[in-house]
Design an enzyme around this catalytic site. Sequence first.
Site, PDB file in Angstrom:
ATOM      1  N   ASN A 103       0.515  15.653 -21.511  1.00 49.67           N
ATOM      2  CA  ASN A 103       0.662  16.597 -22.622  1.00 49.67           C
ATOM      3  C   ASN A 103      -0.376  17.696 -22.503  1.00 49.67           C
ATOM      4  OD1 ASN A 103       2.838  15.491 -23.959  1.00 49.67           O
ATOM      5  ND2 ASN A 103       1.588  14.112 -25.200  1.00 49.67           N
ATOM      6  N   LYS A 183       7.543  21.044 -24.814  1.00 47.55           N
ATOM      7  CA  LYS A 183       7.118  19.684 -25.194  1.00 47.55           C
ATOM      8  C   LYS A 183       6.191  19.724 -26.412  1.00 47.55           C
ATOM      9  CE  LYS A 183       6.345  15.300 -25.344  1.00 47.55           C
ATOM     10  NZ  LYS A 183       5.144  14.653 -25.042  1.00 47.55           N
ATOM     11  N   HIS A 186       8.336  20.226 -29.359  1.00 46.80           N
ATOM     12  CA  HIS A 186       9.029  18.944 -29.577  1.00 46.80           C
ATOM     13  C   HIS A 186       8.129  18.036 -30.425  1.00 46.80           C
ATOM     14  CE1 HIS A 186       9.327  14.671 -28.532  1.00 46.80           C
ATOM     15  NE2 HIS A 186      10.603  14.838 -28.273  1.00 46.80           N
ATOM     16  N   ASN A 187       6.857  17.953 -30.055  1.00 50.37           N
ATOM     17  CA  ASN A 187       5.942  17.082 -30.784  1.00 50.37           C
ATOM     18  C   ASN A 187       5.659  17.606 -32.196  1.00 50.37           C
ATOM     19  OD1 ASN A 187       5.885  15.814 -28.314  1.00 50.37           O
ATOM     20  ND2 ASN A 187       3.682  15.508 -28.290  1.00 50.37           N
ATOM     21  N   GLU A 190       8.420  16.503 -34.219  1.00 49.65           N
ATOM     22  CA  GLU A 190       8.214  15.051 -34.413  1.00 49.65           C
ATOM     23  C   GLU A 190       7.233  14.803 -35.581  1.00 49.65           C
ATOM     24  OE1 GLU A 190       7.112  13.069 -30.686  1.00 49.65           O
ATOM     25  OE2 GLU A 190       5.718  11.837 -31.833  1.00 49.65           O
ATOM     26  N   TYR A 191       6.145  15.564 -35.626  1.00 47.33           N
ATOM     27  CA  TYR A 191       5.198  15.443 -36.748  1.00 47.33           C
ATOM     28  C   TYR A 191       5.931  15.637 -38.073  1.00 47.33           C
ATOM     29  CZ  TYR A 191       0.515  15.655 -34.474  1.00 47.33           C
ATOM     30  OH  TYR A 191      -0.638  15.397 -33.786  1.00 47.33           O
ATOM     31  N   LYS A 262      -4.031  15.521 -33.192  1.00 48.14           N
ATOM     32  CA  LYS A 262      -4.760  16.194 -32.110  1.00 48.14           C
ATOM     33  C   LYS A 262      -3.726  16.802 -31.174  1.00 48.14           C
ATOM     34  CE  LYS A 262      -5.162  11.981 -29.333  1.00 48.14           C
ATOM     35  NZ  LYS A 262      -4.029  12.113 -28.445  1.00 48.14           N
ATOM     36  N   HIS A 456      -4.607  50.912 -47.615  1.00 43.42           N
ATOM     37  CA  HIS A 456      -3.869  50.456 -46.431  1.00 43.42           C
ATOM     38  C   HIS A 456      -2.505  51.129 -46.305  1.00 43.42           C
ATOM     39  CE1 HIS A 456      -6.753  47.507 -45.108  1.00 43.42           C
ATOM     40  NE2 HIS A 456      -6.863  47.044 -46.343  1.00 43.42           N
TER      41      HIS A 456
END
Length: 473
Positions: A103, A183, A186-187, A190-191, A262, A456
């Site tokens: 990873n 990847k 992907h993780n 998943e979280y 992490k 601004h």
Amino acid sequence: MGTAHFGLIGLGVMGENLVLNAERNGFSSVVYNRTYAKTEAFLQGRGAGKDIVGARTLEEFVATLERPRRILMMVKAGQPVDDTIASISPLLEEGDLLIDGGNSLYTDTERRVAELESKSFGYIGMGVSGGAKGALEGPSMMPGGTRTAYDAIESLVRKMAAQVDDGPCVTYIGPGGAGHFVKTVHNGIEYGIEQILAEAYDLMKRVGGMDGDAMADVLAHWNTTEELASFLVEITEVCLRTKDPAGGGDLVEVIVDAAGQKGTGLWTVVSALEMGVPVPTIYAALNARVLSSLRPERLAAEAVIAAPPAGGAMDLGDPAAGLPPLMDACIAACIVSYGQGMALLQEASRLHDYALDFAAIGQIWKGGCIIRARLLQRIQNAYTADPALPNLMLDPWFAEQINRRLPGLRRIVAGAAMAGIPVPCLSSTLDYIDSYRSGRLPQNLVQAMRDCFGSHTYERLDQPGAFHTEWIS
Ligand code: NAP
């Protein structure tokens, strides 16, 4: 000249299973591990009787491999990958291929691809998902790097990957760090899904008063639906049903409620912030883990900050029907989790010229990986129909789903708020959907304030150009 088809460095959980997978698929292999005792133990254990040999030194390892050498590194991400490259590259020859299957941070992979290719070696940064079992039986693989380097490993990875109806769960992802970026995202998804299911569990337990088996029955029901059937729902059912061998109650109830975060989850959110892509559901999942790790503080705060008064009990619905509003809330949030991840991939593809094929990514996530789900077929269909789809929610099938599930999501988020039960992913999802579907947001006032204190300037709806107002006379 050696004859082994495939070399593996790093006999950790993943490496051990991946080399067994390669060997089972007909690739004679050689393994090397920094600590030789691990190699010996492997060859005497799971590697015994297989077409796998061990090497004590990298010199021996390299000499055992046929050319061009195909070498998979499965070592800890970060410095260990650089250390391994530094040790092995003086021994390699032109055309040899190094694959980093760990990873790794995608920007590290970008750097390594450039460095190794300048030495005429091929370098592939390949995300691998599926855990130990997937690595052995067939993971989802996300290889990135130059196309020619991928071509040299294609026959290997297509055999090793999980197989679904329309082919193996591997494809060439794109140049540089594209594979590791995909990847990472992907993780991140998943979280999100893990936290959504954890919030559902909390509501079932605290509002519904359900025990592990009753909750597991609901998850079993969800797993029969097209929208929620998935590996994560399947293992959540298993986790909820499992009893504590020490006490006999539900095992999950004696597990400390602090989750770490992490690497990839953090990188997803940091990349999203850097690229200007809203991923609040995934961010909420990351924050939920961070906050959970402040356990001593939470225990102290529990005694100081009051819970809302009891009453106004929320209704989760009929358990036999899968608690419909809760199921709707979870479906909407899971769709949004995938959607935010895909939107981030789209922006990364544009910024880094990855030319990602989103339908193909949906396809390779259908099997082998942790976020595999029946819904991925719909995701594949959506991006096949419109490869430039800006947001999954705009696909007709997903738009209909979101409209159908929104009332349940609203009911659950409102009820949880009144009951004082945190549902960060579900509530972030609702805010995300409501913001995304709003043609007019209150950022006109933010622009006014910014012009008021900092000149601004602002744009007007009715005239082109930049405007400034002297707000304070
Ligand atoms: P790991 O515990 O992350 O790594 C173990 C391997 O790294 C061992 O072979 C170890 O050698 C080697 N290593 C550590 N530091 C080293 C160094 N400085 N130089 C050379 N080798 C070094 O094992 P893992 O869980 O199998 O993961 C491997 C990679 O896959 C990681 O990047 C991980 O994030 C990723 N990954 C893991 C999973 C999973 O479910 N575990 C899933 C997908 C991806 P020694 O035996 O000598 O210590």
